[in-house]
Design a protein around this motif. Sequence first.
Motif, PDB file in Angstrom:
ATOM      1  N   VAL A 188       5.728  23.009 -11.695  1.00  0.00           N
ATOM      2  CA  VAL A 188       6.043  21.584 -11.592  1.00  0.00           C
ATOM      3  C   VAL A 188       5.033  20.954 -10.635  1.00  0.00           C
ATOM      4  CG1 VAL A 188       7.755  19.839 -11.017  1.00  0.00           C
ATOM      5  CG2 VAL A 188       8.494  22.028 -11.995  1.00  0.00           C
ATOM      6  N   ASN A 189       4.144  20.142 -11.202  1.00  0.00           N
ATOM      7  CA  ASN A 189       3.133  19.447 -10.402  1.00  0.00           C
ATOM      8  C   ASN A 189       3.734  18.144  -9.882  1.00  0.00           C
ATOM      9  OD1 ASN A 189       0.765  21.175 -10.788  1.00  0.00           O
ATOM     10  ND2 ASN A 189       0.867  20.568 -12.931  1.00  0.00           N
ATOM     11  N   ASN A 190       4.238  18.202  -8.655  1.00  0.00           N
ATOM     12  CA  ASN A 190       4.953  17.057  -8.083  1.00  0.00           C
ATOM     13  C   ASN A 190       4.274  16.491  -6.836  1.00  0.00           C
ATOM     14  OD1 ASN A 190       7.496  15.373  -7.532  1.00  0.00           O
ATOM     15  ND2 ASN A 190       7.407  16.679  -5.707  1.00  0.00           N
ATOM     16  N   ALA A 191       3.315  17.202  -6.271  1.00  0.00           N
ATOM     17  CA  ALA A 191       2.678  16.738  -5.028  1.00  0.00           C
ATOM     18  C   ALA A 191       2.065  15.365  -5.235  1.00  0.00           C
ATOM     19  CB  ALA A 191       1.607  17.728  -4.586  1.00  0.00           C
ATOM     20  N   GLY A 192       2.309  14.459  -4.311  1.00  0.00           N
ATOM     21  CA  GLY A 192       1.751  13.121  -4.452  1.00  0.00           C
ATOM     22  C   GLY A 192       1.824  12.320  -3.167  1.00  0.00           C
ATOM     23  N   ILE A 193       0.873  11.408  -3.026  1.00  0.00           N
ATOM     24  CA  ILE A 193       0.854  10.486  -1.888  1.00  0.00           C
ATOM     25  C   ILE A 193       0.459   9.107  -2.388  1.00  0.00           C
ATOM     26  CG2 ILE A 193       0.255  12.254  -0.173  1.00  0.00           C
ATOM     27  CD1 ILE A 193      -2.661  11.115  -0.315  1.00  0.00           C
ATOM     28  N   THR A 194       0.685   8.106  -1.571  1.00  0.00           N
ATOM     29  CA  THR A 194       0.176   6.764  -1.854  1.00  0.00           C
ATOM     30  C   THR A 194      -0.691   6.299  -0.685  1.00  0.00           C
ATOM     31  OG1 THR A 194       2.159   5.750  -0.889  1.00  0.00           O
ATOM     32  CG2 THR A 194       2.137   6.073  -3.287  1.00  0.00           C
ATOM     33  N   ARG A 195      -1.692   5.520  -1.015  1.00  0.00           N
ATOM     34  CA  ARG A 195      -2.522   4.819  -0.021  1.00  0.00           C
ATOM     35  C   ARG A 195      -2.783   3.435  -0.605  1.00  0.00           C
ATOM     36  NH1 ARG A 195      -1.242   8.657   2.426  1.00  0.00           N
ATOM     37  NH2 ARG A 195      -2.462  10.141   3.659  1.00  0.00           N
ATOM     38  N   ASP A 196      -1.734   2.605  -0.630  1.00  0.00           N
ATOM     39  CA  ASP A 196      -1.801   1.336  -1.344  1.00  0.00           C
ATOM     40  C   ASP A 196      -2.675   0.318  -0.615  1.00  0.00           C
ATOM     41  OD1 ASP A 196      -0.075   2.554  -3.074  1.00  0.00           O
ATOM     42  OD2 ASP A 196       1.666   1.301  -2.596  1.00  0.00           O
ATOM     43  N   ARG A 197      -3.607  -0.264  -1.364  1.00  0.00           N
ATOM     44  CA  ARG A 197      -4.481  -1.339  -0.886  1.00  0.00           C
ATOM     45  C   ARG A 197      -4.883  -2.165  -2.099  1.00  0.00           C
ATOM     46  NH1 ARG A 197      -3.337   1.324   2.958  1.00  0.00           N
ATOM     47  NH2 ARG A 197      -4.590   2.147   4.645  1.00  0.00           N
ATOM     48  N   THR A 198      -5.076  -3.462  -1.921  1.00  0.00           N
ATOM     49  CA  THR A 198      -5.726  -4.205  -2.998  1.00  0.00           C
ATOM     50  C   THR A 198      -7.140  -3.640  -3.154  1.00  0.00           C
ATOM     51  OG1 THR A 198      -6.515  -5.888  -1.455  1.00  0.00           O
ATOM     52  CG2 THR A 198      -4.416  -6.314  -2.598  1.00  0.00           C
ATOM     53  N   PHE A 199      -7.695  -3.761  -4.351  1.00  0.00           N
ATOM     54  CA  PHE A 199      -8.962  -3.085  -4.622  1.00  0.00           C
ATOM     55  C   PHE A 199     -10.078  -3.555  -3.690  1.00  0.00           C
ATOM     56  CE2 PHE A 199     -12.879  -2.187  -6.972  1.00  0.00           C
ATOM     57  CZ  PHE A 199     -12.705  -0.817  -7.169  1.00  0.00           C
ATOM     58  N   LYS A 200     -10.057  -4.844  -3.314  1.00  0.00           N
ATOM     59  CA  LYS A 200     -11.080  -5.359  -2.397  1.00  0.00           C
ATOM     60  C   LYS A 200     -11.063  -4.640  -1.058  1.00  0.00           C
ATOM     61  CE  LYS A 200     -11.668 -10.102  -4.088  1.00  0.00           C
ATOM     62  NZ  LYS A 200     -11.516 -11.538  -3.750  1.00  0.00           N
ATOM     63  N   LYS A 201      -9.883  -4.146  -0.674  1.00  0.00           N
ATOM     64  CA  LYS A 201      -9.735  -3.484   0.629  1.00  0.00           C
ATOM     65  C   LYS A 201      -9.674  -1.958   0.507  1.00  0.00           C
ATOM     66  CE  LYS A 201      -7.191  -7.407   2.583  1.00  0.00           C
ATOM     67  NZ  LYS A 201      -5.898  -7.875   3.147  1.00  0.00           N
ATOM     68  N   LEU A 202      -9.777  -1.449  -0.723  1.00  0.00           N
ATOM     69  CA  LEU A 202      -9.616  -0.011  -0.941  1.00  0.00           C
ATOM     70  C   LEU A 202     -10.913   0.721  -0.639  1.00  0.00           C
ATOM     71  CD1 LEU A 202      -7.812   2.318  -2.012  1.00  0.00           C
ATOM     72  CD2 LEU A 202      -8.747   1.841  -4.279  1.00  0.00           C
ATOM     73  N   GLY A 203     -10.886   1.520   0.428  1.00  0.00           N
ATOM     74  CA  GLY A 203     -12.065   2.291   0.797  1.00  0.00           C
ATOM     75  C   GLY A 203     -12.164   3.579  -0.012  1.00  0.00           C
ATOM     76  N   LYS A 204     -13.353   4.162   0.004  1.00  0.00           N
ATOM     77  CA  LYS A 204     -13.597   5.396  -0.760  1.00  0.00           C
ATOM     78  C   LYS A 204     -12.712   6.538  -0.278  1.00  0.00           C
ATOM     79  CE  LYS A 204     -16.282   7.610  -3.817  1.00  0.00           C
ATOM     80  NZ  LYS A 204     -15.941   9.002  -3.683  1.00  0.00           N
TER      81      LYS A 204
END
Length: 249
Positions: free
Chosen positions: A91-107
């Motif tokens: 079961v592949n359940n590992a997950g995280i979020t790093r929510d940002r609008t795309f203009k503010k989304l860093g690499k």
Amino acid sequence: MNMAHLDGKVAIITGGAKGIGKAITESLAKEGVKVVINYNSSAAAADEVVKSLTEQGYDALAVQADVSIVEEAKRLVEETVAKYGRLDILVNNAGITRDRTFKKLGKEDWDRVIDVNLNSVYNMTSASLSHLLESDNGRVISISSIIGQAGGFGQTNYSAAKAGMVGFTKSLALELARTNVTVNAICPGFIYTDMVAEIPDNVKEQIVSKIPKKRFGTVDEIAKGVLYLCRDGEYITGQQLNINGGLYM
């Protein structure tokens, strides 16, 4: 109906110590599955789940590994097979979020979400596949998201990763269709977890108002979906099981 007997099977659940992962772990354990609870940083939570399950007479093991790193994913699988001699369910359940609008989304935030949510699926499935093929009922189940289907504001990284899981599922299902391994994805909608609990009440009300069933889903409802695919899913492969209260059809 061709039901798979789960008693004595062995499962790895990545991110299996909290939230949806914990519910999946507990659901499988109570069917007699020997569960390996993978965690990265949640050692105390993983140990608590193991303690609770073993006290109830179930077989559970916690293994730390950052599954976004290929070598650690391989070690997780190797430790599982060394302990139990087999692997039947991933079961592949590992997950995280790093929510940002795309203009503010860093690499860095882009890479980390893709690594944890999507590259981990490759890492774990690649390390597991030879063992799953030896099972009479091998299962690969990846926990995707409604966000991978419909998109989400400020979630281009998360949405791309979750959509990638669906494409991975379809293609691998085709490749393995003549084997005993099925490959499916579950796409939860808005599920009531600790993260949702922290959302302000007025925002929760706005979310619920858009859901046709007029409530959040529960972690147990996602776990039931996993259990269904493991036990009754002999003829189900390459599919997205949408558990979302009608929010996305």
